[in-house]
Design a protein around this motif. Sequence first.
Motif, PDB file in Angstrom:
ATOM      1  N   ILE A 287       0.843  -1.203   0.000  1.00  0.00           N
ATOM      2  CA  ILE A 287       0.000   0.000   0.000  1.00  0.00           C
ATOM      3  C   ILE A 287       0.876   1.250   0.000  1.00  0.00           C
ATOM      4  O   ILE A 287       1.864   1.321   0.740  1.00  0.00           O
ATOM      5  N   ALA A 288       0.500   2.228  -0.855  1.00  0.00           N
ATOM      6  CA  ALA A 288       1.217   3.506  -0.856  1.00  0.00           C
ATOM      7  C   ALA A 288       0.430   4.526  -0.043  1.00  0.00           C
ATOM      8  O   ALA A 288      -0.796   4.584  -0.126  1.00  0.00           O
ATOM      9  N   VAL A 289       1.166   5.305   0.734  1.00  0.00           N
ATOM     10  CA  VAL A 289       0.546   6.401   1.473  1.00  0.00           C
ATOM     11  C   VAL A 289       0.882   7.685   0.712  1.00  0.00           C
ATOM     12  O   VAL A 289       2.045   7.960   0.419  1.00  0.00           O
ATOM     13  N   VAL A 317      -7.974   3.904  -4.608  1.00  0.00           N
ATOM     14  CA  VAL A 317      -7.865   4.456  -3.260  1.00  0.00           C
ATOM     15  C   VAL A 317      -8.638   3.518  -2.338  1.00  0.00           C
ATOM     16  O   VAL A 317      -9.796   3.195  -2.609  1.00  0.00           O
ATOM     17  N   ILE A 318      -7.980   3.055  -1.282  1.00  0.00           N
ATOM     18  CA  ILE A 318      -8.670   2.122  -0.382  1.00  0.00           C
ATOM     19  C   ILE A 318      -8.824   2.742   1.006  1.00  0.00           C
ATOM     20  O   ILE A 318      -7.996   3.534   1.442  1.00  0.00           O
ATOM     21  N   GLY A 319      -9.904   2.404   1.663  1.00  0.00           N
ATOM     22  CA  GLY A 319     -10.204   2.985   2.962  1.00  0.00           C
ATOM     23  C   GLY A 319     -10.734   4.401   2.806  1.00  0.00           C
ATOM     24  O   GLY A 319     -10.981   4.879   1.693  1.00  0.00           O
ATOM     25  N   VAL A 328      -3.305   3.849  -1.195  1.00  0.00           N
ATOM     26  CA  VAL A 328      -3.515   3.340  -2.552  1.00  0.00           C
ATOM     27  C   VAL A 328      -3.019   1.900  -2.636  1.00  0.00           C
ATOM     28  O   VAL A 328      -1.910   1.587  -2.176  1.00  0.00           O
ATOM     29  N   ASP A 329      -3.817   1.040  -3.225  1.00  0.00           N
ATOM     30  CA  ASP A 329      -3.470  -0.371  -3.412  1.00  0.00           C
ATOM     31  C   ASP A 329      -2.453  -0.504  -4.556  1.00  0.00           C
ATOM     32  O   ASP A 329      -2.737  -0.126  -5.693  1.00  0.00           O
ATOM     33  N   LEU A 330      -1.265  -1.034  -4.254  1.00  0.00           N
ATOM     34  CA  LEU A 330      -0.195  -1.100  -5.264  1.00  0.00           C
ATOM     35  C   LEU A 330      -0.120  -2.426  -6.006  1.00  0.00           C
ATOM     36  O   LEU A 330       0.833  -2.661  -6.760  1.00  0.00           O
ATOM     37  N   THR A 331      -1.105  -3.287  -5.822  1.00  0.00           N
ATOM     38  CA  THR A 331      -1.048  -4.621  -6.438  1.00  0.00           C
ATOM     39  C   THR A 331      -0.705  -4.568  -7.926  1.00  0.00           C
ATOM     40  O   THR A 331       0.112  -5.343  -8.414  1.00  0.00           O
ATOM     41  N   GLU A 332      -1.303  -3.617  -8.642  1.00  0.00           N
ATOM     42  CA  GLU A 332      -1.096  -3.527 -10.092  1.00  0.00           C
ATOM     43  C   GLU A 332       0.206  -2.833 -10.471  1.00  0.00           C
ATOM     44  O   GLU A 332       0.544  -2.737 -11.644  1.00  0.00           O
ATOM     45  N   SER A 333       0.871  -2.260  -9.500  1.00  0.00           N
ATOM     46  CA  SER A 333       2.076  -1.486  -9.806  1.00  0.00           C
ATOM     47  C   SER A 333       3.169  -1.805  -8.789  1.00  0.00           C
ATOM     48  O   SER A 333       3.567  -0.962  -7.988  1.00  0.00           O
ATOM     49  N   PRO A 334       3.659  -3.066  -8.831  1.00  0.00           N
ATOM     50  CA  PRO A 334       4.562  -3.544  -7.769  1.00  0.00           C
ATOM     51  C   PRO A 334       5.920  -2.836  -7.734  1.00  0.00           C
ATOM     52  O   PRO A 334       6.595  -2.871  -6.709  1.00  0.00           O
ATOM     53  N   GLU A 335       6.306  -2.185  -8.849  1.00  0.00           N
ATOM     54  CA  GLU A 335       7.628  -1.548  -8.872  1.00  0.00           C
ATOM     55  C   GLU A 335       7.674  -0.223  -8.110  1.00  0.00           C
ATOM     56  O   GLU A 335       8.731   0.386  -7.966  1.00  0.00           O
ATOM     57  N   THR A 336       6.528   0.228  -7.636  1.00  0.00           N
ATOM     58  CA  THR A 336       6.437   1.552  -7.010  1.00  0.00           C
ATOM     59  C   THR A 336       7.362   1.709  -5.793  1.00  0.00           C
ATOM     60  O   THR A 336       7.451   0.829  -4.951  1.00  0.00           O
TER      61      THR A 336
END
Length: 383
Positions: A287-289, A317-319, A328-336
Motif C-alpha cells: 500500500i502507498a501512502v 484508493v482504499i479505505g 492506494v493499493d499497489l497490487t497492479e504497480s509492484p515496482e512503485t
Amino acid sequence: MFETSLIELSQSALQKNINFIKKMIGDQIRLSSVIKGNAYGHGIELFVPMAEKAGVQHFSVFSADEAFQVLKNRQNGAGVMIMGSIDHEELLWAIENAVEVFVFDLGRMENALQIAKKHQKQVKIHLHLETGMNRLGLEEHELLKALDLLKKYPNSFILEGVCTHFAGAESIANYVRIQRQIDYYKRRIDLLNKHDISPKYQHTACSAAMISYPETRLDMVRVGILQYGFFPTQETLIQYIKEKEDKTDPLARVLKWKSKVMSIKYVTTGEFVGYGTTYLVKNDTRIAVVPVGYAHGYSRSLSNQGRVLIHGKQLSVIGTVNMNLILVDLTESPETQIGDEVVLIGKQGDASISVASFGEFTNQLNYELLTRLPINIPRQVVD
Ligand SMILES: *Cc1c(COP(=O)(O)O)cnc(C)c1O
C-alpha cells in the motif's frame, strides 16, 4: 517545494479547448470565459493570461473580488462581467473600471444609475431576466420598472446585455423546463423590443446549453467547464458525439494535480486499512501512502472510490480519505517506490484520470472537486 502536491496547467490543452468552442460558435458569437470559483480551481491569476493568450477577450466572474483579480492579471485588456454579487461600495469601482454588472435587483440598479450620474459616467449593465430557474433575475413586473429606471437615467448606462440562465441544460430530464425557459425568454425580448430596447449582447447559454440547445447561443456564450476540458455531464458528451464519426472526447484537461508516494506498507490478509473497518484486505497487499486528503480538496466521497495513477496504471484508493492522507493499493504497480509520482487528476503516460472517473455517482463532482482545490497548492503553467 514545501507543499505535498502541485498543480500544472497546460497552455496547449487550453488552446485546444478554446479552439473547439470557437469552432462550434463561429466568429459571429462572442465567447465569455467563466472563471468563477477561482477559475474552477485552476487559479484565476495564472488562468486569465493563459486564456487571453488562447484568444479569450471577455471573462465572467461571480463577485467583485474576482473582477478585481481579472483587472490585476489581464494583459490584453479583456472585458469582465460580474454575474453575481456586487455591493454598494464596489459599484463606483466597477463603473470607473468599465466592469460590467448583472442587474437582478431594482434597488441595486437604481443605486448604480445614481452613482454613474453623480460621477458623469456610464454603468455597463446586463439585465438578468428570470425565466424559470427561480434563483436570480428580474420578473416581468420588475422588468417594466427597470425600463422606467432606464428612461429616468438615459445618459448613465450602457446596455451591454440581456441574459438569463438555464436550470439544468446538462440533463435531458430537464428538457421541458428548459424549453419553457427559452419561450419565456423570447417573450421578454419581444417586450423589450416593443419598448425599443436593444442590448449589445443577448446571452443565455452555459456549456451544456451551447452544445445541446444551439438556438440559445445568441450573441454570446458563457462557457465555464468545457474550456477546462470537461463536459458538464456524461450525457452532454454523448449528445455531442452521437452524430460524430469520431467518438473520442474532443477536449483536453488543462489541469494536472500530482503528488508523490510518501511511504509504503505491507498489509496482510484479514487486516483493516486506515480508520475504522471500511476496507478489509483480502490478499497480502502493498500500500502507498500519499500526502493528500480532504484538507487539500480530495473529497471524502472518494473513500474506497477514487483512482490515482502511478507508473501509468490506474490504482484504487482504499479505505477512507483522511484529512491529509490517502492509501492506494499497489497490487497492479509492484515496482512503485517512495518518491514516485502520483497523479490525482490528469495524465501520466497514456493513462489519464478525469475527475468524473473518480466515480460516476455524481455529475456535480467535476465542478465541486475542481473548485475546492485550495488556493495555496502551487500552480505552474506548462506547455
Ligand atoms: C457558472 C455559470 C455559467 C457557466 O457554466 P458551465 O456549466 O461551467 O459552462 C454560465 N452562466 C452562469 C450564470 C453561471 O453561473
